[in-house]
Write an enzyme that holds these catalytic residues in place. Structure first.
Site, PDB file in Angstrom:
ATOM      1  N   GLY D 148       0.819  -1.192   0.000  1.00 33.82           N
ATOM      2  CA  GLY D 148       0.000   0.000   0.000  1.00 33.82           C
ATOM      3  C   GLY D 148       0.858   1.249   0.000  1.00 33.82           C
ATOM      4  O   GLY D 148       2.072   1.197   0.238  1.00 33.82           O
ATOM      5  N   CYS D 149       0.226   2.383  -0.269  1.00 32.02           N
ATOM      6  CA  CYS D 149       0.975   3.632  -0.365  1.00 32.02           C
ATOM      7  C   CYS D 149       1.512   4.052   0.996  1.00 32.02           C
ATOM      8  O   CYS D 149       2.693   4.411   1.126  1.00 32.02           O
ATOM      9  CB  CYS D 149       0.119   4.723  -0.979  1.00 32.02           C
ATOM     10  SG  CYS D 149      -1.553   4.852  -0.313  1.00 32.02           S
TER      11      CYS D 149
END
Lengths: 343, 343, 343, 343
Positions: D148-149
């Site tokens: 994920g970011c």
């Protein structure tokens, strides 16, 4: 290794975009970077977003520029006349992104800028660098003045319709909306975030110096003199430009006629798209594209043409590289992004 | 205690602003709040910025509205016709912020909205609520349709110049720039932050339904029919509206003539300022003011008039309260902010 | 007529907000406006959003200030020490919105600002003006230093929990997010729209001068020394501030315990709301409110407290007026907006 | 012709960026585009900024995917488990940009997402795709779950310091700021421009599902279990992410020690830059880079590490392509932008 390139004014927004494009260009190599107040500092101090940030910014002095094949001038108004002429005399191909060599005559320059041109005899040697309208003159050219951002978006919208006699020469109204980067990186109170965000405003009403340039471009395109009304506006956004242009229809015409004329005019122009809905500026941010559409307002017998570009690419750095490609006999699209970056 | 007020559509942007203004108004008191999908929830769920958030939102059903002195309708297009008529029949003064009663004739309504008016016989009973142009009709009026935001800004710019014969009826071009709140609180993909920020676009080109309303207002003001070109644009900002209007001069005129005509027209209008530079929308955000200026473009013999408002105040809630003040015999400015909030 | 007020530094953002609030205040009247570089110009040149724009900005020189009841100083750091002391000696109640008199000791001042305090003997005479924590000292006070924006938001979040022994003195981490107006109206390259929009950044990491002020305020509140970590960030927005504060729980506690302690602490404080969801800064833009919530992170046994204010109102001008109300024996809320303006 | 690629979820923000990157990639070719609600429409309807807009979006059904070399899944949470497994069984290399295969154990998945993993036996076959920390496992891998970011930005900041024993496992606090595109293109009221612009807010406080993923990544990196506090915030900007991470120092250390550890860790990582000043998110918008710096707060004996990425590139599409490069034995940087686009 490719053709060697000098970029003067590399610390500004447009200059930085030229550096980025040339660094990614298959046929050009950066050989020299010049700057004014940032001279002596590394590129990365001005452009932390760019690779090769350790490269030093040298001077904007044309005598300091080594023997290169092409020079890009991204200098403030008034700063490129002598520099451009000096580099051109040395046999360097010059693309001036600034405004010093755009006008066809000294009189038009004086009208736009309020002062005499410093080198009026030079003006005829410079080609106005809007490939989609004047491509033939650019192939192999030595000295090119890249158009301003407002003229680029407005000329692409209007020139084909004027040429085809679809719209009248008189009664043209251009309302243009520009992102703030069009004003460059200058430290001005009216460019502070606090003065720009969540607000819009017109400026240069009736007096903006891009109006004579647009008139010149349309006259070059259609061969007849004209006078138009141009009102630029500052938008609370970084990049992007929309010109909403209207003009009386010169003869009975449908929307299909207008779209057809635009599509025909740009059939050979890979960076211009003509679509069926109002284009949004974000679609072309990061791209060298212009996107156009047109409408007929039957009640007033007017044409409405919408035109969007990225003011720093098709309106400045991208167009300059497109011109340089043509000047050097390369494919027009080489090294230039067609895709935008969204959101 | 003051006059009792009902506000329908209180959960929207304009409705919330009416609640805020009435809560701070010396002569009005909120007696009823209605909503549609938010009915049954507290005001604070829709408007966390407002005090008294524990007040419940009731229904928009006119039969549920108690006996009040004034009702404000901040409902979607089409939703206020029957409601407004029902409330008016009960002797309640009604200010419709929506678009159902703005048109003077059923034909104009059909042209703008594409459907027949549901209650065409009602139309003559409603006064078009732009105080600066039609103040006399508003004093003591029972049924008022507050103008749309685009018409408000454009009519204030153009009506005095048309009345004075300074500009021509034909050839008017209006380019208007609106903050996103003008589109209301609807859940639409084109209103997402990702679709709006860092971008501008035109919409409703040649077809926006505020164009007939502007034409009607100008015809009411100058007594002559006209047709104009109107192009609205969506801006990456919350509030504020700028209309850039141009028109051919109808006779020889200087900038001073235009400014003089505007100043004379609004000498008795505390919420209109005529200034000498391009107004910025942020100057009027939070204010019920309109700020205008005008230029003459000598080369094309055109007038350019710039007009800024807060689309939710002078363009909606503020104007509605201004109308209600006049309807109830109060001072026009009561409870309305003159100061903007900046930055 | 009310109490007469002088406002120095009236051309800045905070100063303009003081003018706006005092112009709308039932008990205060603007008697004098001072400015530095804008002295001699009309108020409207600095604040086109304000009424009475024709009022002239005079000097910031304290000797030029007439006999007023209250003076507000909205001056840059270092500029209010001598001015504030001079005005106070004349019997004028002074509210310093700047940072010169906030510290309790000369040592703390030196730690925060890196230079000796110019008038260390004056420091004990100034009351730290955060009404919700130190209201009793403010009633009737003569000299008040209004807190900085970051300290206001952080102290409101943490002080009650420290006082109640719910969180530990050591291990506090504050990450604060501020709109750009907090940096004032200075012409700095890093405050250009091109440098702020569509970007976030931390600044003053480990060195910001509001950190010692927050530590001082918490020590005043809980009576014990502490050291905390504070990291401010610049947001791409005009107004608003969010402090996200975390600290180890000092004893077993639930979310309800934290919310209960906050609600109890602010039961008598009309401008503080404690809610059950994460507050958004836009809810308080235009308002003098602070909105808080708190969570327990069970896994790390930490408290997380969120606190939003309008940095120019509760974080500057609004709080200053709140202090002045208390100093003059008025109701704390007089002339201050509770409602925010949204969107 | 290069390796053939399928992209499922091509109509979203991350999917669109994968299309753009693959279209410009020297070794990959787009062979299939899938979408859910947009299936059957042309790519240009979802992504007007992309060339080849006439290509049709087909279905996301894995059975419809032809024999390709690599498949990128840019699908909502929960939608890639079965699809990814099905494609992998066919011998297609799969990069899942979604969250279904990121967790090392079914228990951790359940903790993060609140439901049992649909295919728990598959989990061990998937490699966590953060090249800078786990490059060796990615070379030649068949199934990769791109992080994920938030985890990407936080892990890059903290893992080397934990590995080197410079910071403690307990007491880590991460405050992360994300542009709105991180929430995808969903039609949600809290993602409207009117709800996002000019505001900031925390969300998912103590409960965000990226927290377990960050803990997992740090445990993988340092071999010891830990618990941390993570608070994400939504920013009024399109792209960009800043993680401000703090942790107690585990031993005496200077800023140079922290920077040295980071530089050493990323000496062979062309997309990570360690600099001496606070990085700004705009510097990496349009780039696959992460830019880091670190500070020591001597008073609290803490480390503060700042980390910025473009959430859609290094935080999603760019990282996925980086992983695919490694999976296919290509140079890690192939087809990926190092330069950002600014302003």
């Amino acid at each position: 290794m490719g053709l060697r390139v000098a970029i003067l004014g590399a610390s500004g927004y447009a200059g930085g975009e030229v550096v980025r494009l040339i660094d990614g260009h298959p046929s050009f190599t950066v050989a020299y970077l010049g700057a004014h107040s940032q001279a002596g500092r590394p590129l990365g101090a001005a452009h932390p977003q760019l690779s090769g940030g350790e490269r030093l910014l040298a001077s904007n002095d044309p005598e300091a520029v080594p023997a290169v094949d092409v020079a890009f001038l991204a200098l403030p108004h008034g700063a490129s006349a002598l520099t451009g002429a000096a580099l051109a005399r040395r046999g360097i191909k010059v693309v001036d992104i600034g405004s010093d060599f755009r006008m066809d005559t000294a009189a038009r320059y004086q009208e736009a800028y309020g002062t005499p041109h410093p080198l009026p005899d030079e003006l005829p040697a410079w080609v106005y660098g809007l490939p989609e309208l004047f491509r033939a003159r650019l192939v192999g050219a030595e000295r090119v003045a890249a158009p301003g951002c407002y003229p680029t978006s407005a000329l692409l919208a209007l020139a084909p319709l004027l040429r085809q006699g679809l719209i009248a020469e008189q009664g043209i109204v251009i309302n243009a909306l520009s992102g703030v980067s069009g004003a460059g990186r200058t430290l001005r109170e009216d460019l502070l975030f606090g003065a720009v965000a969540e607000s819009v405003r017109a400026y240069g009403v009736t007096t903006h110096r891009h109006r004579p340039e647009i008139e010149m471009g349309l006259e070059l395109a259609c061969g007849r003199p004209l006078r138009l009304l141009f009102t630029p506006h500052l938008m609370p956004m970084q990049r992007g430009m929309l010109s909403t242009c209207s003009a009386p229809l010169a003869r009975e015409a449908t929307r299909a006629d207008l779209l057809g004329a635009l599509r025909e005019a740009y059939a050979g122009s890979p960076f211009v798209s003509v679509i069926d809905e109002p284009p949004q500026t974000r679609w072309v941010v990061g791209s060298n594209r212009a996107v156009l559409t047109a409408y007929v307002d039957a009640r007033t017998q007017s044409a409405v043409v919408l035109s969007v570009i990225d003011n720093l690419l098709k309106g400045a750095a991208g167009q300059a590289v497109q011109c340089a490609n043509l000047m050097c006999g390369l494919d027009e699209t080489e090294g230039l992004p067609w895709n935008g970056i969204m959101p």
